[in-house]
Design an enzyme around this catalytic site. Structure first.
Site, PDB file in Angstrom:
ATOM      1  N   HIS A  93       4.713  58.617  19.626  1.00 47.38           N
ATOM      2  CA  HIS A  93       5.458  57.541  20.266  1.00 47.38           C
ATOM      3  C   HIS A  93       6.750  58.103  20.822  1.00 47.38           C
ATOM      4  O   HIS A  93       7.357  58.979  20.223  1.00 47.38           O
ATOM      5  CB  HIS A  93       5.770  56.421  19.271  1.00 47.38           C
ATOM      6  N   ASP A 172       7.531  42.677  15.776  1.00 51.90           N
ATOM      7  CA  ASP A 172       8.087  43.641  16.734  1.00 51.90           C
ATOM      8  C   ASP A 172       7.758  43.211  18.166  1.00 51.90           C
ATOM      9  O   ASP A 172       8.600  43.283  19.063  1.00 51.90           O
ATOM     10  CB  ASP A 172       7.531  45.050  16.490  1.00 51.90           C
ATOM     11  N   ARG A 179      14.481  41.560  23.191  1.00 51.50           N
ATOM     12  CA  ARG A 179      15.528  42.580  23.330  1.00 51.50           C
ATOM     13  C   ARG A 179      15.624  43.054  24.774  1.00 51.50           C
ATOM     14  O   ARG A 179      16.711  43.291  25.293  1.00 51.50           O
ATOM     15  CB  ARG A 179      15.229  43.770  22.406  1.00 51.50           C
ATOM     16  N   SER A 194      11.307  49.045  15.245  1.00 52.68           N
ATOM     17  CA  SER A 194      10.298  48.701  16.245  1.00 52.68           C
ATOM     18  C   SER A 194       9.215  49.778  16.307  1.00 52.68           C
ATOM     19  O   SER A 194       8.013  49.493  16.236  1.00 52.68           O
ATOM     20  CB  SER A 194      10.994  48.557  17.608  1.00 52.68           C
ATOM     21  N   LYS A 198       5.150  49.576  14.209  1.00 52.95           N
ATOM     22  CA  LYS A 198       3.828  49.470  14.868  1.00 52.95           C
ATOM     23  C   LYS A 198       3.005  50.718  14.649  1.00 52.95           C
ATOM     24  O   LYS A 198       1.776  50.651  14.597  1.00 52.95           O
ATOM     25  CB  LYS A 198       3.934  49.081  16.335  1.00 52.95           C
TER      26      LYS A 198
END
Ligand code: URA
Length: 449
Positions: A93, A172, A179, A194, A198
């Protein structure tokens, strides 16, 4: 400001909790649970949550608060289990950057080298674009598959690339969109919770994090990026996911394409062995770490070497084509990227005078893509995948007056004119050569010792 933990919901009045955070106080696990579960049930309004997020933006969170938020996010949905797969499930990520199309190169490449990659990605956030929008530039490609289909494709192809389904960390998912719309993205605890939530919910055994640092990163300052990397590694490891973070350069965009379809085209070119070098190097470095995390390699440098070799040979092209086909897209695009829809108008910006390119400002280009219609201003906007920029210079390039500095791909004349202004503002010129820029990978966490 005292922290208290008494009373039951609805005694936990949202405005009081927001006020306490605003004044620098702390909230207990039970108070945070009341606030966030109330939000998911519709009892806490978007405007209250937005105010709370802004308070967190300014005040931060204690480690206990961050742990609580992470738990609430993970357990707001299901946690997947990939233990039935015949190989290790490992994912990547990124904290988000401009021109960052690494996932499209890395996911099929890692699968080609023996890993299973259950990748759930996001849409654009702020000045950055998201992997889902890039994949959807491929005609027919679907990212909204149900979990059963996701698992089936993962088992068959070794990689599946979808959006975060409503089953995975829905807290999230809701906060991410809020956000984006309320300028509360660049907060260390909010980014860390966040991302880690996930990825833990994906049920992976290993995770590599690409933590961007520099002008185009959400947390541009090196010390903040390092703290984010360290925090995320600690949080994910504490949840049983073996994690490594690479701190990587985002002072300048990655590669030369910025804009969804143009980035997809560049990523496919890279998968076929055509570079650009910074994209190939970063993708291979991250895959090298993934191989180590999955237990298929002991040395990340050797892993990177294998990944670079596979990239140069175009080994993962067929796997990408299979992935595209299984997800409903036109697989011919993979070998023939020119099949992606072109923008109606293409123009060039040229250097007004001779000199050296000092830098290329990633945020200007990221916001510029949104101006051209290639990103969202509101949550439900549609995105034009055809528009964006192709840079024709990089920091350190010497140009003469009139040399091209970049292309604008636009949907109409106004976009073309705006795009040229954006390029002129993004490419910073000077009379002397700039200091050489360092390698794309700056640091590794935990550091190899
Ligand atoms: N990417 C995420 O998934 N979440 C963030 O908060 C920032 C980048």
């Amino acid at each position: 400001v005292a922290s208290y933990d008494e009373g039951t919901w609805p005694d936990l009045v949202p405005a009081r909790l927001i006020e306490r955070k605003r004044e620098g106080g702390t909230l207990s696990h039970r108070e945070l649970s009341g606030l966030f579960s109330g939000y998911l049930r519709g009892e806490v309004a978007d405007y209250q949550m937005a105010a709370f997020l802004m308070a967190v933006f300014f005040r931060g969170m204690t480690r206990q608060e961050l742990d609580a938020l992470l738990d609430l996010m993970i357990h707001s949905g299901s946690v997947l289990d990939h233990s039935h797969l015949p190989g290790p499930a490992v994912d990547k990520h990124s904290t988000g950057g401009v021109g960052d199309k690494v996932s499209l190169v890395l996911a099929p490449l890692a699968a080609e080298l023996g890993l299973f990659v259950p990748m759930m990605s996001g849409r654009g956030l702020g000045h950055t674009a998201g992997t889902l929008d890039k994949l959807e530039a491929i005609p027919g490609f679907r990212t909204d598959l149900g979990l059963d289909r996701f698992e089936a494709i993962l088992a068959e192809v070794g990689v599946a690339m979808v959006g975060q389904s409503s089953e995975i960390a829905p807290l999230d998912r809701r906060l991410y969109a809020l956000r984006d719309a309320t300028a509360t993205v660049p907060s260390l605890p909010l980014i860390a919770a966040s991302i880690v939530s996930k990825k833990v919910a994906e049920g992976i055994q290993g995770l590599v994090l690409d933590v961007k640092t520099g002008a185009g990163a959400f947390l541009p300052v090196m010390e903040e990026s390092e703290a984010l990397a360290r925090t995320m590694v600690e949080l994910a490891e504490a949840k049983g996911v073996r994690t490594t973070a690479l701190l990587t350069d985002m002072d300048t965009p990655l590669g030369s394409a910025i804009g969804n379809g143009l980035e997809t085209r560049e990523a496919l070119h890279c998968l076929a062995g055509g570079g650009p070098d910074d994209l190939a190097e970063l993708s291979a470095s991250l895959v090298g770490e993934m191989l180590v995390l999955g237990g298929l390699e002991t040395d990340p440098v050797e892993g990177q070497r294998r990944a670079l070799h596979a990239l140069a040979a175009g080994s993962a092209v067929d796997r990408m084509a299979r992935l595209v086909e299984m997800q409903g897209g036109d697989p011919r695009v993979v070998e023939e990227p020119h099949r992606l829809a072109p923008a109606p108008l293409v123009g060039r910006q040229r250097a007004p005078e001779k000199g050296w390119v000092q830098g290329v400002r990633p945020r200007v280009l990221g916001h510029g893509v949104v101006d051209l219609g290639g990103g969202r201003r509101a949550m439900n906007d549609t995105v034009d995948p055809r528009v964006g920029f192709i840079l024709e210079v990089a920091p350190g390039t010497r140009v003469e007056a009139g040399d091209p500095i970049g292309q604008v791909h636009a949907s109409d004349k106004a976009g073309l004119a705006r795009g040229k202004e954006v390029l002129a503002a993004a490419v910073v010129m000077g009379p002397e050569p700039p200091p050489p820029s360092g390698p794309v990978v700056r640091r590794r966490f935990p550091s190899a010792s």
